[in-house]
Design an enzyme around this catalytic site. Structure first.
Site, mmCIF file in Angstrom:
data_model
loop_
_atom_site.group_PDB
_atom_site.id
_atom_site.type_symbol
_atom_site.label_atom_id
_atom_site.label_comp_id
_atom_site.label_asym_id
_atom_site.label_seq_id
_atom_site.Cartn_x
_atom_site.Cartn_y
_atom_site.Cartn_z
ATOM 1 N N GLY A 195 3.607 44.058 94.089
ATOM 2 C CA GLY A 195 3.968 43.713 95.208
ATOM 3 C C GLY A 195 5.301 43.948 95.621
ATOM 4 O O GLY A 195 6.001 44.419 96.610
ATOM 5 N N LEU A 233 11.337 32.994 77.687
ATOM 6 C CA LEU A 233 9.993 32.551 76.837
ATOM 7 C C LEU A 233 9.183 33.724 76.164
ATOM 8 O O LEU A 233 8.327 33.424 75.403
ATOM 9 C CB LEU A 233 9.110 32.129 78.165
ATOM 10 C CG LEU A 233 9.571 30.876 79.168
ATOM 11 C CD1 LEU A 233 8.821 30.469 79.983
ATOM 12 C CD2 LEU A 233 9.947 29.684 77.938
ATOM 13 N N GLU A 290 14.213 39.174 89.200
ATOM 14 C CA GLU A 290 15.065 40.027 90.283
ATOM 15 C C GLU A 290 16.311 40.431 89.641
ATOM 16 O O GLU A 290 17.260 41.080 90.529
ATOM 17 C CB GLU A 290 15.370 38.895 91.169
ATOM 18 C CG GLU A 290 14.109 38.306 91.894
ATOM 19 C CD GLU A 290 13.565 39.005 93.084
ATOM 20 O OE1 GLU A 290 13.252 40.298 92.650
ATOM 21 O OE2 GLU A 290 12.967 38.565 93.845
#
Ligand code: FES
Ligand code: FES
Lengths: 728, 177
Positions: free
Chosen positions: A230, A621, A695
């Site tokens: 996307g 993570l 980002e």
């Protein structure tokens, strides 16, 4: 329990289903009796539809309906919760951009709908389109977001500055172009609507659709468990999604609508082009005294787009005088939208190029200039940062890259006919976390199911949430299943702005606390339980058990549920965005990027030979997926720097290169191995210590490359993409 | 998609539609004989996806420019969006669904998982089909060669370095046959 489930480079939990071709993307859904819809789009950029003839299309084999502004239902222009909703489709004869949808044809098959769409004839009343950012006829919207800001007196400081750089930079429009064409499969069952959609935010698409269709929110369900990418295009509820629902209602059957690649250029947003002026003043020893950043960006005629281009200059460097302003220029172009670090990608290119120019002007190492002007506190508000390891990023990146080997003289490092250049740039990304909810169920056999409406567009959300839940519940990874991408699950923000991991992770934290509390409530008066009377703050979890911190006694989820004859326990939790009035400024991720480029002296071709990123992303993570995020973004950044350019014809407003053959993106052969190093520790703002990282790949990459090109060639390119004409 | 579900799905696009030229086609797909009737305009890609419900093969552009639809036809890689289903009549087609052997993934599929050679996964079927063909063509001798011959398969998520690492590993081990 194995506490190392987090941080490790665990394989993606959805990898197997993807490498076997079994993951069902929205385009893969074919409900029984599905009909196919194809869009007809305008071939002028401004004016009106004067007349439409749909009779031939209607008479074509297999055609079920042709919907135009003349027979479309009235739709509601809604203001969405998560930002502006694109104007509803087919509501008037007005045309505001080339490739605007003017009809939708529904037929039994895709081939028939495609054929019939060609038979729709349109008579246009043309007007002169305005499509150039510098066209004086265009409307300018100043301070469109109310976020222009300033500190000190920039003009005075610039006038007094012993060294000044004033430059204009341009970045081209780019098109997101996820590999998966956007698609919607809409089915009505009475008044209930189910939609498989290419969306990055099922909760948001549900509320937008409900608003536009004037339907109760509970009657709409949006599913997006898998999405073919996307990069921001899935952050808004575009017209084709609404049209699929409208068409399905009209023909009384499920309808599938898949955009063509060409329509992907006109229908689901793009990165707007910019024209930015940077003025920087400094002392001779390299202290920045003023930064003035005015950023123009393009916008469509009838839509809104949040894209903070100049914002990076407000927090980037420790200057006593700063002014940053955004201006939107309305043009006859398709709606822009978010694309990989919207605004920051363009703004950072201008700011970090200007820094490099200043360093050259001062005869100072660009890295030294950045260290000397590092913003130890927020330059405008003076607040402390929640965490900021940008200095460590610079140090680690420089060392891994071998920055000290750089000869400062441009055009000084060559290998035969190849000019070699080293360039660097820094970047900081804003902090973003939004209200999110999540649900955890633990079953009697000691398994956990985590659910949230948020989705995974390839970023690794399934995987990191599995890891986080395993850690929070003291379960092995294999006992946790995460269900995402369904608006009927607890509401979640859209996947964007590097914010979903922090938002959903915080919600999970809260849900886990409520769940443990429910377990303890169950055994509150249970004389058989070693946990009797314990409070949620008195216990920890390990190996599928809840145990008392004080004496280590406890019992498993299974034991508790079995004794109390319960199959499972479920709890929900939620987390809000951090408060506005925190004493510190919550910070997003930071990175320093170092690029080596090779420029062919004769041909002017540029190749990125190496690119090293050192990033501070808070607690990581999953090293593997986090690295993938940064590598992938860097590939996008290389594309922005060297290839990507959505070309709009000035006279017609037509996009001249709307195919993968003409719109160049980075291919495998363009990309070297990309090094990523993580530095710094957790951020205290979120309970899990994350900052986000997705980002971080794009911003900084184009500037590092352009700065390296300058170092290689002595030619400063201030317009992206960097093309050979600019280097010859 | 399991074999039995796929085998039942004999309906090709356009079955109900009147007035369309239709042709019978028989293909050997992943080792199984398949017969279907298709619109003459139907591509091999759409016949696989819509007709045979083998949706693992993806459509990225429908113009031969992205590689998402890569399958093997008679053992060679082919962009299935550029081939009409009718002209694939009598040919041997292998898709991503046909790579597993007795439930064991192909070494290339395993390597993509280990090296994180995918993100959204949409280009992945095409990447893996190209990668497997690359090894069979003997074109995975160096990183440069891999990069060059994988450049017809776009990945917007930008996983290229990880894809190269996966192919490099399988090529080095030599157990891909
Ligand atoms: S779909 Fe066949 S090459 Fe793109
Ligand atoms: S993994 Fe998303 S396009 Fe390649």
């Amino acid at each position: 329990m194995d506490r190392a489930v987090v941080g490790e480079g665990v394989d993606r939990v959805d990898a197997r289903v993807k490498v076997s071709g079994r993951a069902a993307y929205p385009t893969d859904h074919d409900p029984p009796d599905v009909a196919h819809a194809v869009l007809v789009q305008s071939t002028i950029a401004a004016g009106r539809v004067a007349a439409l003839d749909t009779s031939a299309a209607e008479a074509a084999p297999g055609v079920l309906a042709v919907i135009t502004h003349e027979n479309a239902p009235e739709l509601c222009a809604a203001q969405g919760e998560g930002g502006p909703v694109p104007p509803p489709p087919l509501q008037s004869d007005r045309i505001v951009h080339h490739g605007q949808t003017i009809a939708v044809v529904v037929a039994e098959t895709f081939e028939q709908a495609t054929e019939a769409a060609r038979l729709v004839t349109v008579l246009y009343a043309r007007a002169e389109p305005v499509v150039d950012i510098e066209n004086p006829r265009a409307e300018h919207v100043r301070d469109p977001f109310g976020t222009d800001d300033a500190t000190g007196d920039v003009d005075k400081a610039l006038a007094e500055a012993p060294v000044r750089v004033e430059r204009t930079y341009r970045t081209a429009a780019n098109t997101n172009n996820p590999m998966g064409p956007f698609a919607t499969v809409a089915s009505w069952d009475g008044d209930e609507l189910t939609v498989h959609d290419c969306t990055q935010g099922p909760s948001r698409t549900r509320s937008d659709l409900a608003n536009v269709l004037k339907a109760p929110r509970d009657s709409v369900r949006v599913l997006a468990p898998y999405l073919g990418g996307g990069f921001g295009a899935g952050l808004r509820t575009w017209q084709h999604t609404v049209l699929a629902a409208v068409a399905a209602r009209q023909v009384g059957r499920p309808v599938k609508l898949v955009l063509t690649r060409k329509q992907m250029f006109t229908s689901v947003g793009h990165r707007p082009d910019t024209r930015q002026t940077l003025r920087i003043g400094a002392t001779r020893d390299g202290r920045i005294t003023a930064i003035d950043h005015e950023a123009w960006q393009t916008l469509s005629i009838d839509d809104a787009n949040y894209e903070h281009v100049s914002r990076c200059s407000l927090s980037g460097y420790a200057s006593p005088n700063i002014s940053a302003r955004d201006v939107q220029i309305r043009l006859h172009v398709p709606s822009p939208g978010s694309m990989r670090a919207p605004g920051d990608a363009q703004g950072n290119f201008a700011l970090e190029s200007a820094l490099d120019e200043l360093a050259h002007e001062l005869g100072m190492d660009p890295l030294e200039l950045r260290l000397r002007n590092h913003a130890d506190v927020h330059p405008v508000t003076g607040q402390r940062w929640s965490s900021n390891e940008l200095r460590a990023c610079y140090r680690t990146g420089a060392e891994k890259f071998g920055w000290s080997r750089r000869d400062p003289e441009p055009r000084s490092m060559r290998r035969g006919r190849t000019l070699v250049g080293y360039g660097m740039a820094g970047t900081s990304f804003f902090f973003y976390q939004a209200s999110c909810a999540a649900r955890i169920t633990v079953t009697r056999d000691g398994q956990a199911v985590v659910g949230s409406a948020g989705m995974d567009l390839g970023t690794g959300t399934y995987t990191v949430m599995t890891q986080l839940a395993a850690e929070l519940l003291g379960l092995p990874l294999g006992r946790v299943r995460v269900v995402l991408g369904d608006s009927s699950l607890p509401r979640a923000p859209s996947a964007g702005g590097s914010g979903l991991t922090g938002s959903m992770g915080s919600a999970l934290h809260d849900a886990r606390r409520n769940l443990i509390r429910s377990f303890l409530d169950l055994v509150r008066d249970d004389t058989d339980s070693p946990l009797r009377g314990a409070d949620v703050d008195d216990v920890r979890v390990e190996d599928g058990r809840i145990v008392r911190e004080d004496d280590g006694r406890g019992e498993s989820y299974t034991e508790i549920l079995t004794r109390h004859r319960q199959d499972e326990l479920t709890a929900e939790g939620s987390a809000e965005a951090p408060k506005e009035d925190l004493p510190v400024v919550p910070t997003g991720p930071y990175a320093a990027k170092f690029a080596e480029v090779h420029v062919d002296e004769d041909l002017g071709t540029v190749r990125v030979a190496r690119l090293v990123t050192a990033a501070h992303c808070g607690r990581v993570l999953n090293e593997k997926t986090a690295r993938g995020q940064i590598v992938g973004g860097t590939v996008g950044g290389i594309g922005m720097a060297l290839f990507e350019h959505t070309v709009t014809e000035t006279r017609t407003g037509r996009i001249a290169n709307g195919t993968f053959g003409d719109y160049l993106v980075a291919v495998n052969a363009d990309i070297p191995d990309l090094e990523v190093h993580f530095v710094g520790g957790p951020d205290p703002t979120s309970p899990n210590g994350t900052k986000g990282c997705g980002e971080l790949g794009v911003p900084g990459t184009p500037a590092a490359i352009a700065n390296a090109v300058f170092h290689a060639t002595g030619i400063r390119v201030r317009r992206l993409p960097i093309t050979l004409e600019q280097l010859l | 998609m399991d074999e039995s579900a796929a085998a039942q799905a004999r309906t090709a696009p356009g079955q109900r539609a009147p007035g369309v030229a239709r042709v019978p086609v028989s293909l050997r797909v992943n080792g199984t004989e398949r017969r279907l009737e298709v619109d003459t305009r139907t591509t091999l890609l759409d016949a696989l996806r819509d007709g045979l419900k083998l949706t693992g093969t993806k459509k990225g552009c429908d113009q031969g420019q992205c590689g998402a639809c890569t399958v093997h036809v008679d053992g060679r890689r082919m962009l299935s969006c550029l081939m009409l289903a009718a002209s694939a009549d009598g040919r041997e087609v292998r898709t991503i669904e046909g790579l597993e052997r007795d439930g064991t993934p192909h070494p290339m599929q395993e390597a993509f998982v280990r090296h994180d050679g995918l993100q959204c996964g949409y280009c992945t079927s095409g990447q893996i089909m190209s990668a497997v063909a690359l090894l069979e063509e003997g074109r995975a001798g160096s990183d440069e060669e891999i990069r060059e011959f994988m450049s017809g398969n776009l990945c917007r998520c930008g996983t290229y370095p990880h894809i190269v690492a996966a192919i490099r590993e399988v090529a080095a081990r030599g157990d891909h046959a």
